[in-house]
Design a protein around this motif. Structure first.
Motif, PDB file in Angstrom:
ATOM      1  N   SER A  93       0.781  -1.041  -0.046  1.00 19.95           N
ATOM      2  CA  SER A  93      -0.116   0.027  -0.102  1.00 19.95           C
ATOM      3  C   SER A  93       0.693   1.319  -0.228  1.00 19.95           C
ATOM      4  O   SER A  93       0.485   2.153  -0.640  1.00 19.95           O
ATOM      5  CB  SER A  93      -1.077   0.083   1.004  1.00 19.95           C
ATOM      6  N   ARG A 134       1.115   4.308  -3.308  1.00 14.03           N
ATOM      7  CA  ARG A 134       0.309   4.742  -2.430  1.00 14.03           C
ATOM      8  C   ARG A 134       1.276   6.642  -3.065  1.00 14.03           C
ATOM      9  O   ARG A 134       2.772   6.285  -3.343  1.00 14.03           O
ATOM     10  CB  ARG A 134       0.993   5.929  -1.479  1.00 14.03           C
ATOM     11  N   SER A 139      -3.480   2.076  -4.051  1.00 15.67           N
ATOM     12  CA  SER A 139      -3.160   1.536  -2.172  1.00 15.67           C
ATOM     13  C   SER A 139      -4.019   2.095  -0.992  1.00 15.67           C
ATOM     14  O   SER A 139      -3.591   0.868  -0.012  1.00 15.67           O
ATOM     15  CB  SER A 139      -1.833   3.233  -2.299  1.00 15.67           C
ATOM     16  N   VAL A 140      -5.255   2.159  -1.640  1.00 15.85           N
ATOM     17  CA  VAL A 140      -6.242   2.118  -0.491  1.00 15.85           C
ATOM     18  C   VAL A 140      -6.630   0.829  -0.385  1.00 15.85           C
ATOM     19  O   VAL A 140      -6.829   0.295   0.177  1.00 15.85           O
ATOM     20  CB  VAL A 140      -7.377   2.943  -1.104  1.00 15.85           C
ATOM     21  N   GLU A 171      -4.387  -1.113   1.252  1.00 14.69           N
ATOM     22  CA  GLU A 171      -4.349  -1.291   2.725  1.00 14.69           C
ATOM     23  C   GLU A 171      -5.085  -1.267   3.631  1.00 14.69           C
ATOM     24  O   GLU A 171      -5.858  -1.968   4.707  1.00 14.69           O
ATOM     25  CB  GLU A 171      -4.328   1.007   2.625  1.00 14.69           C
ATOM     26  N   ARG A 180      -7.732   6.379   8.175  1.00 12.36           N
ATOM     27  CA  ARG A 180      -6.941   5.757   6.756  1.00 12.36           C
ATOM     28  C   ARG A 180      -5.293   5.319   7.508  1.00 12.36           C
ATOM     29  O   ARG A 180      -4.541   4.710   7.795  1.00 12.36           O
ATOM     30  CB  ARG A 180      -6.938   5.944   5.543  1.00 12.36           C
ATOM     31  N   ARG A 181      -4.666   6.566   7.656  1.00  8.01           N
ATOM     32  CA  ARG A 181      -3.516   7.160   7.259  1.00  8.01           C
ATOM     33  C   ARG A 181      -2.502   6.561   8.766  1.00  8.01           C
ATOM     34  O   ARG A 181      -1.750   6.114   9.480  1.00  8.01           O
ATOM     35  CB  ARG A 181      -3.334   8.267   7.335  1.00  8.01           C
ATOM     36  N   LEU A 238      -3.360   2.904   9.439  1.00  7.50           N
ATOM     37  CA  LEU A 238      -1.956   1.802   8.529  1.00  7.50           C
ATOM     38  C   LEU A 238      -0.400   2.034   9.069  1.00  7.50           C
ATOM     39  O   LEU A 238       0.193   1.095   9.552  1.00  7.50           O
ATOM     40  CB  LEU A 238      -1.733   2.741   7.079  1.00  7.50           C
TER      41      LEU A 238
END
Ligand code: SF4
Lengths: 230, 929
Positions: A37, A41, A150-151, A154, B8-9, B12
């Motif tokens: 991911s 990105r 990338s999403v 993830e 999300r970030r 992760l």
């Protein structure tokens, strides 16, 4: 050539996995998704910075993954390519942009699922339904593209991590991974990976997408075996 | 069933850390990131079990030049626009049908199209040679800085006029965006080639006749008409939300008569279709005028009062009889604005009321010219008389009406039948139907203006309407499209700065930058080229029209337009002008040819990603665009983009120590201080964003309800004030009510004669025999027998949505050209073949679309297809070679209302006076790389 230990390189972070083997394998499975991911990105960050180069210790990370994953995965070509990458974030970012972000009539390679699916809207709806179902929310600046490679990766990372963190007899995250992989990522990524290969053969990008494709296929097989009968 | 949500970030990074494999970021506890929940997933159907709900429903429309302004509800979930739905809350106007629900195929595709692959999402800088398609994504900071440096350098080195800021219809119809562009251009002193005449839409014939370029009422006025000539228009295709007014009028007994060479979807639904040959419409109109005159089907009282038809004209020189002809003091004072009638009541010469135009000091508003009311005067329409001039000579005079009779008689139905191909009896029948119906209207497409002699056609249409007393009557008139009163927009553009913009006709801009004289010479011969150029230069010399050549055109900023697509003589213009620019900046939402050739591409927000307001006269509502989702990627609205540029200009000028430059615009001397551009643009910080611009415009535009933008955004649309009737006949309304002012309130028209002026005795009009309208053969190219016509498309608004994959599936999937089967057979072409369409100007390839709806000898193509969709990137603009055809009379000035009037009187860039041929295209005939 990219050199290790220079000011530009990222610090080495690989360390021995200290969890029990089973946990480590499952954790590695999710971590691989997280890694892919990050690698896929967009390197252009909202604050204007560029982060295109993979971590300096990517070869070690890949090697570690190869050892720990619950299925075989050979990332040596990708690891070698990472070593050979020129140490230029901007140049790599420009390659990324010209492959996946800009072009006419659209970027040369679609990095969003809805750009290649005939049933784009239905596919997008289902992606968002998966995300909502599992409580996965995107940051405001990324909400417009839940189908970005990338999403999606993830999200698979989230499912894998949740499985690893939860009860092992609760298979729902594995089931969701299996379905999401087949209904989404593997429904469009193979053709896109071929397209990357056609456009920039032998490049870092080809090796990355090829490695990713093989990883997805391996995980799909592992999931099928693990979930046999479900 | 959802677990607690996590960003999300954050998730992760924490998770990678917890995996112990990649600690690039500070670790987040696994427990925090991975809190397990009670999800019960077994199969994919489970994700469908929850009811789909919307986060919000936002009002909106499409800020494009469809003139639809349809109110939509826009449905948003998880930061994505999923669908739009027509808002159904319009009310009826009197006994006319409702305006809503409104919408079209394009609008209903937009929620998908905005996420399409054509979308420009990031600022880009050219990485290869121009047009190669190699791009580098750059930050806004870099883009603004580099463009700002170019603007500063060009302004200092060549003067700000060397930079053009093209405003296209995509931008111009969004009022806050247009206001922002205008303010930016005004502050910077750029040249703005106005697109209205640039695309050949300027109704100059209407202006010549009435002093108003944009006659038009609401769409509901169509319903009020008893006979509608739909002339050179195709509303079933181009005005989808409003076409129902025509068909409902038909149910109501209205005669809807379509006039077009090809059988259009509008013809299909009409009571009658008449199909004059392309370019023969003036003969058709003049023949109908002949019928009206010879059968005395005209409204004599109306004609006597409202028109110049009873005005006297000297037989010796063809000029109006003026006071200066009769009186030595008037001659010495050059008083040329008093005209004369022959009064039947007293059998004597009388001054025409409301013609005297007293001299006015510069900068002072001209006093009104009195009433059109005739009182006891009964102006003769027919007759010849002798009058004694100031020198004592006797000169014969007659009326414009008499001259018109003679001119019309040259276009009898039989003569017109030979020219137009329409049976004489049909012409007579239609003229009688038109005259018998009260009110009657001509719904004319902008296509009329795209002929070189479109002004003559429009003047003859006005004649038909005027003779029958239908101009200025609800349900009558020439329907083109009224323009709003200047009010707020002008104020916003100039507030605190004053007018310092350089607005030129797009046609003259292209003529000069694209060396169109040379093209004329190549295509139409040296005689025409020389003559047209002489008049062009003479007009500039006499300062009838401005030009800002400076040291040449160096930098082009194209905002909301695809200028490299739509240009007449596109190839020549690109080669001679566009490609030679030092810097090209395209500000676009989607990537078309202009952006493809640019050095910088700046992404602009699409319709559901911005706040703005829309108004257009056919629909009496103020509509809004509301930001349903943030601009996609790194796109931004126009206000913000220009703000970033002004900010960068000010910063860079300060950093580089660049001082103010001196500038001179139309005689006004001023200083342009780059370091102040930002504070000027934002009015010292008072205007912060597009919402502030909108509020400024709402507060200052006449006829707009004074509400807040938030209130408007909540409602989606509000009815404009003083729009109780279907006509714009209230002086307090947002739109011009000039006809009502004259017909009802008896005020003089804003023409030289104060009347609907059909006779123009300007020396150039007399020389070219255009004092009255009459048939002119369109120009053709020797050896190329087929007339090529174009029109707006059902599946796109100009080049927007033209490449939408779903809409393409409803067509042929690629650019196609309509051909009569006999023409195709003669060239061995069958339906679906590729054909090469060519003439000496260029060529393009398209799919043959055989249709019996096309007359022989004519090709038709719906426009808007971007060159990028064609082989060799050559579209129809490569065979259109008409950009140099600036007819001399269109550059006339020094005559009452004629002369430079941006957006009212300017030469059109025309698009129709050319011919082509075609052949089957095969690989063997491959001519493109
Ligand atoms: S594109 Fe124009 S006509 Fe079509 S729905 Fe939108 S506003 Fe209406």
């Amino acid at each position: 050539m990219r050199s290790h230990g220079t000011a530009r390189s990222k610090p080495s972070v690989a360390r021995t996995v200290d969890a029990p083997p089973g946990d480590a394998a499952l954790r590695a499975r999710g971590a691989a998704y997280a890694l892919f991911s990050e690698l896929t990105r967009s390197p252009f960050r909202p604050d204007g910075s560029i982060v295109a180069l993979p971590p300096a210790d990517l070869p070690e990370l890949l090697a570690e993954l190869g050892r720990v994953l619950p299925f075989g995965f050979d990332a040596s070509a990708l690891a070698a390519a990472a070593v050979d990458l020129c140490d230029d974030d901007a140049a790599l970012a420009a390659q990324y942009a010209s492959l996946f972000e800009v072009g006419q009539p659209g970027p040369p390679v679609a990095i969003r699922e809805s750009l290649v699916r005939d049933d784009a809207r239905r596919a997008l709806e289902e992606i968002v339904r998966y995300y909502d179902f599992f409580g996965y929310r995107l940051n405001a600046d990324e909400q417009w593209c839940p189908d970005h490679l990338s999403v999606e990766l993830e999200f698979l990372h989230l499912l894998a991590a949740r499985h690893e963190a939860g009860r092992r007899d609760d298979l729902q995250h594995l089931l969701a991974s299996r379905d999401f992989l087949s209904r989404h990522l593997l429904a469009w990524l193979p053709a896109a990976a071929t397209s990357v290969g056609d456009r920039v053969p032998g490049s870092w990008w080809q090796l990355l997408w090829d490695g990713l494709h093989r990883y997805l296929e391996s995980d799909r097989l592992w999931l099928a075996t693990t979930l046999d009968g479900y | 069933m959802n677990e607690a949500t996590i960003s999300r970030r954050r998730f992760l990074l924490g998770s990678i850390a917890s995996a112990g494999l990649m600690l690039r970021h500070s670790p987040l506890s696994a427990a925090e990131a991975l809190a397990p929940g009670a999800v019960a997933y077994r199969r994919f159907e489970d994700v469908y079990r929850n009811k789909w709900t919307w986060d919000r429903v936002v009002r909106g429309t499409h800020g494009t030049n469809c003139a639809g302004n349809c109110a939509f509800d826009v449905y948003v979930k998880d930061g994505i626009v999923w669908r739009e739905e027509q808002q159904g809350e319009y009310e009826a106007i009197g006994d006319a049908p409702d305006y809503g629900p409104r919408g079209c195929n394009k609008g209903l595709r937009h929620s998908a199209y905005m996420y399409g692959r054509q979308r420009v999402l990031y600022p880009m800088k050219r990485a290869g040679v121009r047009g190669e398609g190699k791009w580098q994504r750059i930050s806004w900071e870099q883009a603004a800085r580099e463009i700002a440096d170019r603007i500063i350098d060009c302004s200092v080195q060549y003067g700000p006029q060397s930079i053009s800021l093209g405003s296209g219809t995509q931008l111009a119809v969004k009022r806050a965006s247009m206001a922002a562009l205008g303010r930016f251009a005004n502050i910077c002193g750029f040249t703005v080639p106005e697109f209205y005449s640039g695309v050949g839409d300027l109704p100059s014939g209407a202006y010549m006749t009435t002093g108003v370029a944009n006659p038009g009422d609401t769409m509901a006025s169509v319903f009020k008409s008893r006979c509608v000539l739909v002339w050179a228009a195709n509303p079933a295709v181009t005005r989808i939300p409003d076409a129902h007014f025509f068909w409902e009028a038909r149910y109501n007994g209205t005669d809807v008569i379509a006039v077009s060479p090809e059988f259009t979807p509008t013809s299909m639904h009409s009571s009658l279709w008449i199909n004059p040959k392309p370019g023969s419409d003036i003969a058709l109109a003049m023949a109908m005028i002949h019928v009206l005159l010879s059968e005395r089907l005209y409204d004599a009282p109306y004609v006597r009062e409202q028109t110049d038809l009873p005005f006297l004209v000297r037989a010796d020189d063809g000029r109006f009889l003026r006071e200066s002809d009769l009186s030595i003091p008037a001659a010495l004072a050059k008083r040329d604005s008093v005209f004369y009638l022959w009064d039947e009541a007293t059998d004597s010469l009388v001054k025409a009321p409301a013609t005297d135009m007293p001299p006015t000091a510069a900068g002072r508003r001209r006093p009104p010219r009195g009433s059109l009311k005739l009182g006891d005067i009964r102006p003769a329409l027919e007759g010849r008389w002798k009058v004694r001039t100031r020198t004592g000579d006797s000169v014969e005079v007659t009326t414009v009406f008499e001259l018109l009779k003679t001119r019309a008689a040259q276009h009898s139905p039989e003569v017109a039948a030979r020219i137009t191909g329409v049976n004489a009896e049909v012409i007579v029948d239609v003229a009688r139907r038109f005259a018998a119906a009260r009110p009657a209207m001509i719904y004319a497409g902008y296509a009329v203006c795209k002929w070189q002699h479109g002004d003559l056609l429009q003047r003859s249409m006005m004649l038909m309407l005027s003779l029958t007393g239908n101009l200025g009557v609800e349900g009558g008139g020439l329907q083109i499209g009224n323009t709003s009163k200047s009010g707020g927009m002008g104020q916003f553009m100039t507030a605190g700065v004053g007018p310092a913009i350089r607005m030129v006709s797009g046609a003259t801009f292209d003529y000069e930058t694209g060396r169109m004289r040379e093209l004329n010479e190549r295509i139409y011969g040296s005689e025409l080229a020389r003559e047209y150029d002489e008049y062009y230069q003479e007009s500039l010399r006499r300062k009838w029209f401005p030009t800002y050549p400076g040291k040449g055109w160096k930098m082009g900023i194209f905002a909301g337009e695809n200028g490299a697509n739509w240009r007449a003589s596109g190839n020549a213009w690109r080669k001679e002008a566009f490609d030679k620019l030092e810097t090209i900046v395209a500000i676009v939402p989607d990537l078309g040819l202009t952006a493809h050739q640019a050095d910088y591409v700046l992404p602009v927000a699409h319709h559901y990603e911005r706040n703005d307001i829309m108004m257009q006269s056919r629909v009496p509502y103020l509509q809004c665009l509301v930001e349903a989702v943030p601009p996609l990627g790194e796109s931004a609205d126009d206000w913000t983009i220009f703000r970033r540029l002004t900010e960068a200009i000010s910063r860079r000028a300060a950093e580089r120590g660049i001082g103010a430059i001196h500038d001179d615009v139309d005689g006004r001397s001023l200083k342009r201080d780059f370091t102040r551009y930002l504070e000027l643009y934002t009015m010292d910080g008072r205007i912060r964003d597009a919402r502030d611009v909108i509020q400024f415009l709402i507060n200052t535009t006449p006829g707009v309800p004074k509400i807040t933008f938030d209130e408007l955004a909540a409602r989606g649309m509000v009815r404009l004030e003083h729009s109780a009737t279907t006509a714009w006949d209230d002086e307090r309304a947002s739109y011009q009510s000039e006809f009502a002012n004259s017909v009802v309130r008896k005020r003089a028209y804003k023409t030289l004669t104060g009347r609907q002026q059909f006779y123009i005795d300007h020396e150039w009009f007399l020389k070219f025999d255009e004092a009255l309208p009459g048939h002119r053969e369109p120009l053709r190219i020797d050896g190329y027998p087929l007339q090529m016509m174009m029109g707006h498309a059902r599946h796109g608004i100009h080049s927007m949505w033209r490449d939408d994959p779903v809409l393409l599936k409803l067509q042929r999937g690629e650019p196609d050209i309509y051909i009569n089967p006999a023409d195709a057979t003669a060239r061995g072409v069958i339906d679906g073949d590729l054909v090469r369409v060519h003439n000496p100007a260029g060529q393009f390839i398209a799919q043959a679309h055989l249709s019996n709806g096309m007359p022989p000898g004519m090709l038709f193509m719906y426009h808007g297809w971007d060159p990028m969709m064609f082989r060799g990137r050559q579209n129809f603009s490569s065979v259109i070679c008409t950009a140099g055809l600036i007819k001399p009379t269109s550059m006339a000035g020094g005559y009452g209302h004629l002369g430079h009037r941006p957006l009212s009187f300017a030469p059109n860039q025309t698009y129709k006076d050319f011919t082509v041929n075609f052949e089957k295209y095969t690989a063997a005939s491959e001519r493109f790389a």
